[in-house]
Design a protein around this motif. Sequence first.
Motif, PDB file in Angstrom:
ATOM      1  N   TYR A   1      44.153  31.070  44.997  1.00  0.00           N
ATOM      2  CA  TYR A   1      42.993  31.742  44.386  1.00  0.00           C
ATOM      3  C   TYR A   1      41.798  31.714  45.334  1.00  0.00           C
ATOM      4  CZ  TYR A   1      39.131  32.675  41.199  1.00  0.00           C
ATOM      5  OH  TYR A   1      38.006  33.202  40.612  1.00  0.00           O
ATOM      6  N   ALA A   2      41.571  30.562  45.958  1.00  0.00           N
ATOM      7  CA  ALA A   2      40.450  30.458  46.889  1.00  0.00           C
ATOM      8  C   ALA A   2      40.641  31.363  48.100  1.00  0.00           C
ATOM      9  CB  ALA A   2      40.288  29.005  47.339  1.00  0.00           C
ATOM     10  N   SER A   3      41.889  31.550  48.530  1.00  0.00           N
ATOM     11  CA  SER A   3      42.133  32.406  49.691  1.00  0.00           C
ATOM     12  C   SER A   3      41.998  33.894  49.348  1.00  0.00           C
ATOM     13  CB  SER A   3      43.529  32.133  50.256  1.00  0.00           C
ATOM     14  OG  SER A   3      44.529  32.559  49.342  1.00  0.00           O
ATOM     15  N   LEU A   4      42.208  34.256  48.079  1.00  0.00           N
ATOM     16  CA  LEU A   4      42.141  35.663  47.663  1.00  0.00           C
ATOM     17  C   LEU A   4      40.800  36.015  47.020  1.00  0.00           C
ATOM     18  CD1 LEU A   4      45.671  36.067  46.044  1.00  0.00           C
ATOM     19  CD2 LEU A   4      44.939  36.884  48.280  1.00  0.00           C
ATOM     20  N   ALA A   5      39.865  35.089  47.031  1.00  0.00           N
ATOM     21  CA  ALA A   5      38.621  35.278  46.266  1.00  0.00           C
ATOM     22  C   ALA A   5      37.860  36.529  46.680  1.00  0.00           C
ATOM     23  CB  ALA A   5      37.741  34.051  46.416  1.00  0.00           C
ATOM     24  N   HIS A   6      37.876  36.891  47.938  1.00  0.00           N
ATOM     25  CA  HIS A   6      37.052  38.009  48.414  1.00  0.00           C
ATOM     26  C   HIS A   6      37.877  39.240  48.796  1.00  0.00           C
ATOM     27  CE1 HIS A   6      33.797  35.126  48.428  1.00  0.00           C
ATOM     28  NE2 HIS A   6      34.477  34.336  49.239  1.00  0.00           N
ATOM     29  N   THR A   7      39.168  39.228  48.495  1.00  0.00           N
ATOM     30  CA  THR A   7      40.019  40.362  48.869  1.00  0.00           C
ATOM     31  C   THR A   7      40.566  41.138  47.681  1.00  0.00           C
ATOM     32  OG1 THR A   7      41.952  38.913  48.983  1.00  0.00           O
ATOM     33  CG2 THR A   7      40.690  39.233  51.020  1.00  0.00           C
ATOM     34  N   VAL A   8      40.623  40.521  46.515  1.00  0.00           N
ATOM     35  CA  VAL A   8      41.126  41.193  45.299  1.00  0.00           C
ATOM     36  C   VAL A   8      40.154  40.904  44.166  1.00  0.00           C
ATOM     37  CG1 VAL A   8      43.544  41.017  46.012  1.00  0.00           C
ATOM     38  CG2 VAL A   8      42.526  39.182  44.654  1.00  0.00           C
ATOM     39  N   PRO A   9      40.206  41.688  43.089  1.00  0.00           N
ATOM     40  CA  PRO A   9      39.350  41.394  41.933  1.00  0.00           C
ATOM     41  C   PRO A   9      39.614  39.993  41.379  1.00  0.00           C
ATOM     42  CG  PRO A   9      40.277  43.594  41.763  1.00  0.00           C
ATOM     43  CD  PRO A   9      40.960  42.938  42.922  1.00  0.00           C
ATOM     44  N   THR A  10      38.548  39.322  41.043  1.00  0.00           N
ATOM     45  CA  THR A  10      38.666  37.938  40.568  1.00  0.00           C
ATOM     46  C   THR A  10      39.569  37.801  39.341  1.00  0.00           C
ATOM     47  OG1 THR A  10      36.487  37.401  41.468  1.00  0.00           O
ATOM     48  CG2 THR A  10      37.361  35.934  39.769  1.00  0.00           C
TER      49      THR A  10
END
Length: 290
Positions: A156-165
């Motif tokens: 989740y922390a790695s995808l925080a700024h690449t996909v909708p939360t």
Amino acid sequence: MRRSGTIARQALMVRVGGRNSGRAATATRAEVIYTGVDPGRSLVPVAPHLAIPAPAEPAAESSSLLPGEHTAARRFRFAVVNACTLASLALGMLAIVLAMHDEVRLAAAFLVACVAFDGLDGALARKLGVSSPFGAQMDSLADMCSFGLAAPVVVYASLAHTVPTPAAAVACMLVAGCAAIRLARFNVSPKDGRFFSGVPTTLVAAVLALTVLIDLPLPGVVILGGVALLAFAMVSSFPYAKLARLVKLPAWFWLLPVVGALVDARLTFVMLVAVYLVSGPIMWARAKRV
């Protein structure tokens, strides 16, 4: 005096019989006439030495975390094995803390260490002869914390700024829920020495950690789909080969990924994960055909 008592009883019987006819009257007369003792009372006193003693309740067995003899050496080996399990749990907690402080790749490295300790405690328990139900339950709880919770948090922390939360949160909750189902099912299911039923949580956590650690150059949506696919693979009933069977594969099979890693390590990693995921449905289809 005796005659008057007899006349009174006969009069009572006549009155009762007059009010109730047939079988009911007979039953009533029997109830009036019957003067025997209660069935629960004994007419003959029982001698104390002939009385049947009540069955003694079995003594509660003392519960032991370590089956077998409790020598100092076995206790020490038992403590070492469970220390490895606790180390895996501690590393998982550290991975969560690091992910919360945006140290995502370091958190992924701690997850890889969790996987190593998880494999170590089981191997040591079997080799040292200190396997126990307590150790199995403790290992399952540690796996849930490290692989069912820490791994999704790191992803989740790695995808925080690449996909909708919300999408990232749903995918990570899916991993946690499927990991809990997978571990609970493993605890109550008969063990197969050749195959896993569904992808094990340890392998899923390793794939997720390595995905973050090597920083796969894939769009966030693709990684999100892969996370959901791994979650469903955990609770599937497809047979997946265990490491012991994979090691016995021909040498040329291992030569391919080694050469591929020298050419492009990231692409080789993706191909290996894809081949393993597809192997389950293929073996399931072959078993159904047979």
